[in-house]
Design a protein around this motif. Structure first.
Motif, PDB file in Angstrom:
ATOM      1  N   ASN A  28       0.818  -1.215   0.000  1.00 33.34           N
ATOM      2  CA  ASN A  28       0.000   0.000   0.000  1.00 33.34           C
ATOM      3  C   ASN A  28       0.852   1.265   0.000  1.00 33.34           C
ATOM      4  O   ASN A  28       0.338   2.351  -0.216  1.00 33.34           O
ATOM      5  CB  ASN A  28      -0.941   0.014   1.204  1.00 33.34           C
ATOM      6  CG  ASN A  28      -1.963  -1.089   1.123  1.00 33.34           C
ATOM      7  OD1 ASN A  28      -2.535  -1.317   0.063  1.00 33.34           O
ATOM      8  ND2 ASN A  28      -2.169  -1.793   2.212  1.00 33.34           N
ATOM      9  N   GLN A  29       2.134   1.130   0.285  1.00 33.35           N
ATOM     10  CA  GLN A  29       2.999   2.307   0.348  1.00 33.35           C
ATOM     11  C   GLN A  29       4.034   2.330  -0.778  1.00 33.35           C
ATOM     12  O   GLN A  29       5.082   2.943  -0.646  1.00 33.35           O
ATOM     13  CB  GLN A  29       3.697   2.366   1.705  1.00 33.35           C
ATOM     14  CG  GLN A  29       2.773   2.744   2.833  1.00 33.35           C
ATOM     15  CD  GLN A  29       2.155   4.118   2.619  1.00 33.35           C
ATOM     16  OE1 GLN A  29       2.798   5.047   2.138  1.00 33.35           O
ATOM     17  NE2 GLN A  29       0.900   4.251   2.961  1.00 33.35           N
ATOM     18  N   VAL A  30       3.741   1.656  -1.874  1.00 35.45           N
ATOM     19  CA  VAL A  30       4.647   1.704  -3.025  1.00 35.45           C
ATOM     20  C   VAL A  30       4.789   3.166  -3.449  1.00 35.45           C
ATOM     21  O   VAL A  30       3.811   3.881  -3.597  1.00 35.45           O
ATOM     22  CB  VAL A  30       4.095   0.845  -4.188  1.00 35.45           C
ATOM     23  CG1 VAL A  30       4.877   1.091  -5.471  1.00 35.45           C
ATOM     24  CG2 VAL A  30       4.113  -0.624  -3.802  1.00 35.45           C
ATOM     25  N   GLY A  31       6.018   3.608  -3.602  1.00 35.77           N
ATOM     26  CA  GLY A  31       6.270   4.995  -3.991  1.00 35.77           C
ATOM     27  C   GLY A  31       6.516   5.926  -2.828  1.00 35.77           C
ATOM     28  O   GLY A  31       6.771   7.109  -3.021  1.00 35.77           O
ATOM     29  N   ALA A  32       6.445   5.416  -1.581  1.00 37.54           N
ATOM     30  CA  ALA A  32       6.683   6.269  -0.411  1.00 37.54           C
ATOM     31  C   ALA A  32       8.084   6.873  -0.492  1.00 37.54           C
ATOM     32  O   ALA A  32       9.008   6.251  -1.016  1.00 37.54           O
ATOM     33  CB  ALA A  32       6.518   5.463   0.874  1.00 37.54           C
ATOM     34  N   HIS A  70       6.457   5.672 -11.398  1.00 35.65           N
ATOM     35  CA  HIS A  70       5.038   6.024 -11.430  1.00 35.65           C
ATOM     36  C   HIS A  70       4.471   6.062 -10.005  1.00 35.65           C
ATOM     37  O   HIS A  70       3.744   6.989  -9.644  1.00 35.65           O
ATOM     38  CB  HIS A  70       4.256   5.028 -12.287  1.00 35.65           C
ATOM     39  CG  HIS A  70       2.772   5.237 -12.243  1.00 35.65           C
ATOM     40  ND1 HIS A  70       2.169   6.300 -12.874  1.00 35.65           N
ATOM     41  CD2 HIS A  70       1.787   4.549 -11.600  1.00 35.65           C
ATOM     42  CE1 HIS A  70       0.863   6.255 -12.628  1.00 35.65           C
ATOM     43  NE2 HIS A  70       0.619   5.196 -11.870  1.00 35.65           N
ATOM     44  N   GLY A  71       4.820   5.069  -9.188  1.00 38.52           N
ATOM     45  CA  GLY A  71       4.340   5.029  -7.803  1.00 38.52           C
ATOM     46  C   GLY A  71       4.796   6.228  -6.996  1.00 38.52           C
ATOM     47  O   GLY A  71       4.049   6.764  -6.174  1.00 38.52           O
ATOM     48  N   GLN A  72       6.018   6.688  -7.221  1.00 37.64           N
ATOM     49  CA  GLN A  72       6.535   7.862  -6.513  1.00 37.64           C
ATOM     50  C   GLN A  72       5.827   9.135  -6.947  1.00 37.64           C
ATOM     51  O   GLN A  72       5.544  10.012  -6.132  1.00 37.64           O
ATOM     52  CB  GLN A  72       8.041   7.979  -6.727  1.00 37.64           C
ATOM     53  CG  GLN A  72       8.798   6.868  -6.030  1.00 37.64           C
ATOM     54  CD  GLN A  72      10.233   6.764  -6.486  1.00 37.64           C
ATOM     55  OE1 GLN A  72      10.608   7.214  -7.579  1.00 37.64           O
ATOM     56  NE2 GLN A  72      11.067   6.145  -5.659  1.00 37.64           N
ATOM     57  N   ILE A  73       5.516   9.236  -8.213  1.00 37.30           N
ATOM     58  CA  ILE A  73       4.778  10.410  -8.711  1.00 37.30           C
ATOM     59  C   ILE A  73       3.378  10.438  -8.105  1.00 37.30           C
ATOM     60  O   ILE A  73       2.888  11.489  -7.683  1.00 37.30           O
ATOM     61  CB  ILE A  73       4.732  10.416 -10.253  1.00 37.30           C
ATOM     62  CG1 ILE A  73       6.147  10.650 -10.806  1.00 37.30           C
ATOM     63  CG2 ILE A  73       3.756  11.451 -10.781  1.00 37.30           C
ATOM     64  CD1 ILE A  73       6.289  10.400 -12.290  1.00 37.30           C
ATOM     65  N   GLU A  74       2.745   9.287  -8.001  1.00 39.30           N
ATOM     66  CA  GLU A  74       1.412   9.208  -7.378  1.00 39.30           C
ATOM     67  C   GLU A  74       1.483   9.568  -5.900  1.00 39.30           C
ATOM     68  O   GLU A  74       0.619  10.270  -5.378  1.00 39.30           O
ATOM     69  CB  GLU A  74       0.804   7.811  -7.565  1.00 39.30           C
ATOM     70  CG  GLU A  74       0.419   7.507  -9.003  1.00 39.30           C
ATOM     71  CD  GLU A  74      -0.562   8.517  -9.576  1.00 39.30           C
ATOM     72  OE1 GLU A  74      -1.575   8.791  -8.926  1.00 39.30           O
ATOM     73  OE2 GLU A  74      -0.305   9.033 -10.681  1.00 39.30           O
ATOM     74  N   LYS A  78      -0.391  12.697  -3.704  1.00 33.81           N
ATOM     75  CA  LYS A  78      -1.126  12.525  -2.445  1.00 33.81           C
ATOM     76  C   LYS A  78      -0.534  13.401  -1.347  1.00 33.81           C
ATOM     77  O   LYS A  78      -1.264  14.032  -0.588  1.00 33.81           O
ATOM     78  CB  LYS A  78      -1.085  11.060  -1.993  1.00 33.81           C
ATOM     79  CG  LYS A  78      -1.906  10.126  -2.818  1.00 33.81           C
ATOM     80  CD  LYS A  78      -1.863   8.732  -2.184  1.00 33.81           C
ATOM     81  CE  LYS A  78      -1.619   7.677  -3.216  1.00 33.81           C
ATOM     82  NZ  LYS A  78      -1.466   6.340  -2.654  1.00 33.81           N
ATOM     83  N   ALA A  79       0.795  13.428  -1.260  1.00 31.64           N
ATOM     84  CA  ALA A  79       1.459  14.223  -0.223  1.00 31.64           C
ATOM     85  C   ALA A  79       1.112  15.707  -0.358  1.00 31.64           C
ATOM     86  O   ALA A  79       0.762  16.370   0.619  1.00 31.64           O
ATOM     87  CB  ALA A  79       2.973  14.019  -0.300  1.00 31.64           C
ATOM     88  N   LYS A  80       1.180  16.213  -1.579  1.00 30.35           N
ATOM     89  CA  LYS A  80       0.882  17.635  -1.803  1.00 30.35           C
ATOM     90  C   LYS A  80      -0.578  17.952  -1.493  1.00 30.35           C
ATOM     91  O   LYS A  80      -0.891  19.048  -1.013  1.00 30.35           O
ATOM     92  CB  LYS A  80       1.241  18.025  -3.234  1.00 30.35           C
ATOM     93  CG  LYS A  80       2.742  18.083  -3.448  1.00 30.35           C
ATOM     94  CD  LYS A  80       3.094  18.470  -4.872  1.00 30.35           C
ATOM     95  CE  LYS A  80       4.586  18.649  -5.022  1.00 30.35           C
ATOM     96  NZ  LYS A  80       4.969  19.021  -6.388  1.00 30.35           N
ATOM     97  N   LYS A  81      -1.447  16.997  -1.737  1.00 27.69           N
ATOM     98  CA  LYS A  81      -2.870  17.178  -1.424  1.00 27.69           C
ATOM     99  C   LYS A  81      -3.071  17.444   0.072  1.00 27.69           C
ATOM    100  O   LYS A  81      -3.967  18.170   0.467  1.00 27.69           O
ATOM    101  CB  LYS A  81      -3.626  15.923  -1.858  1.00 27.69           C
ATOM    102  CG  LYS A  81      -5.099  15.940  -1.595  1.00 27.69           C
ATOM    103  CD  LYS A  81      -5.724  14.649  -2.112  1.00 27.69           C
ATOM    104  CE  LYS A  81      -7.124  14.470  -1.608  1.00 27.69           C
ATOM    105  NZ  LYS A  81      -7.698  13.185  -2.024  1.00 27.69           N
ATOM    106  N   ILE A  87       9.956  16.931  -1.992  1.00 26.57           N
ATOM    107  CA  ILE A  87      11.221  17.360  -2.589  1.00 26.57           C
ATOM    108  C   ILE A  87      11.917  16.150  -3.197  1.00 26.57           C
ATOM    109  O   ILE A  87      12.009  15.099  -2.569  1.00 26.57           O
ATOM    110  CB  ILE A  87      12.131  17.989  -1.509  1.00 26.57           C
ATOM    111  CG1 ILE A  87      11.439  19.204  -0.865  1.00 26.57           C
ATOM    112  CG2 ILE A  87      13.474  18.370  -2.082  1.00 26.57           C
ATOM    113  CD1 ILE A  87      12.142  19.692   0.373  1.00 26.57           C
ATOM    114  N   VAL A  88      12.430  16.299  -4.407  1.00 24.12           N
ATOM    115  CA  VAL A  88      13.255  15.270  -5.046  1.00 24.12           C
ATOM    116  C   VAL A  88      14.659  15.847  -5.143  1.00 24.12           C
ATOM    117  O   VAL A  88      14.847  16.950  -5.656  1.00 24.12           O
ATOM    118  CB  VAL A  88      12.732  14.902  -6.451  1.00 24.12           C
ATOM    119  CG1 VAL A  88      13.628  13.864  -7.099  1.00 24.12           C
ATOM    120  CG2 VAL A  88      11.295  14.409  -6.383  1.00 24.12           C
ATOM    121  N   VAL A  89      15.652  15.100  -4.628  1.00 22.17           N
ATOM    122  CA  VAL A  89      17.029  15.604  -4.608  1.00 22.17           C
ATOM    123  C   VAL A  89      17.997  14.553  -5.124  1.00 22.17           C
ATOM    124  O   VAL A  89      17.717  13.355  -5.070  1.00 22.17           O
ATOM    125  CB  VAL A  89      17.455  16.055  -3.192  1.00 22.17           C
ATOM    126  CG1 VAL A  89      16.581  17.190  -2.712  1.00 22.17           C
ATOM    127  CG2 VAL A  89      17.435  14.898  -2.215  1.00 22.17           C
TER     128      VAL A  89
END
Length: 105
Positions: A28-32, A70-74, A78-81, A87-89
């Motif tokens: 459920n946390q793919v892309g966290a 794709h999972g990270q973009i999704e 959600k985080a921004k919502k 932040i991506v570094v």
């Protein structure tokens, strides 16, 4: 301003048929993100007193040539919502620069 950090161990290694692969700990946390950080929101402390809230940051760390999955973009959406600063570094210097800029957003 200082930060409180937490590293998210979101994968484990699995060996099958002699090959190592990454397996999500919680599907459920793919892309966290790789890191979560919090800082006091003391920008208005002189006016309103000590802060009662903190600012939340989700930080995805990439190699110099890495891109978000794709999972990270999704997960970023959600985080921004929820008002989390995402932040991506690709370097420590970039992390410092973006964390400081995100604090003032």
């Amino acid at each position: 301003h200082g930060f409180l950090w937490l590293r998210i161990p979101n994968i484990r290694l699995s060996a099958r048929n002699g090959k190592i692969r990454h397996v999500p700990i919680d599907p459920n946390q793919v892309g966290a993100p790789d890191l979560i950080a919090w800082s006091k929101d003391d920008r208005l402390e002189a006016v309103y007193g000590p802060p009662a809230f903190s600012i939340s940051y989700a930080i995805e760390v990439k190699a110099w040539n890495g891109e978000q999955s794709h999972g990270q973009i999704e997960w970023e959406k959600k985080a921004k919502k929820y008002g989390i600063r995402y932040i991506v570094v690709k370097s420590v210097e970039e992390l410092q620069e973006k964390m400081n800029a995100a604090y003032w957003d």
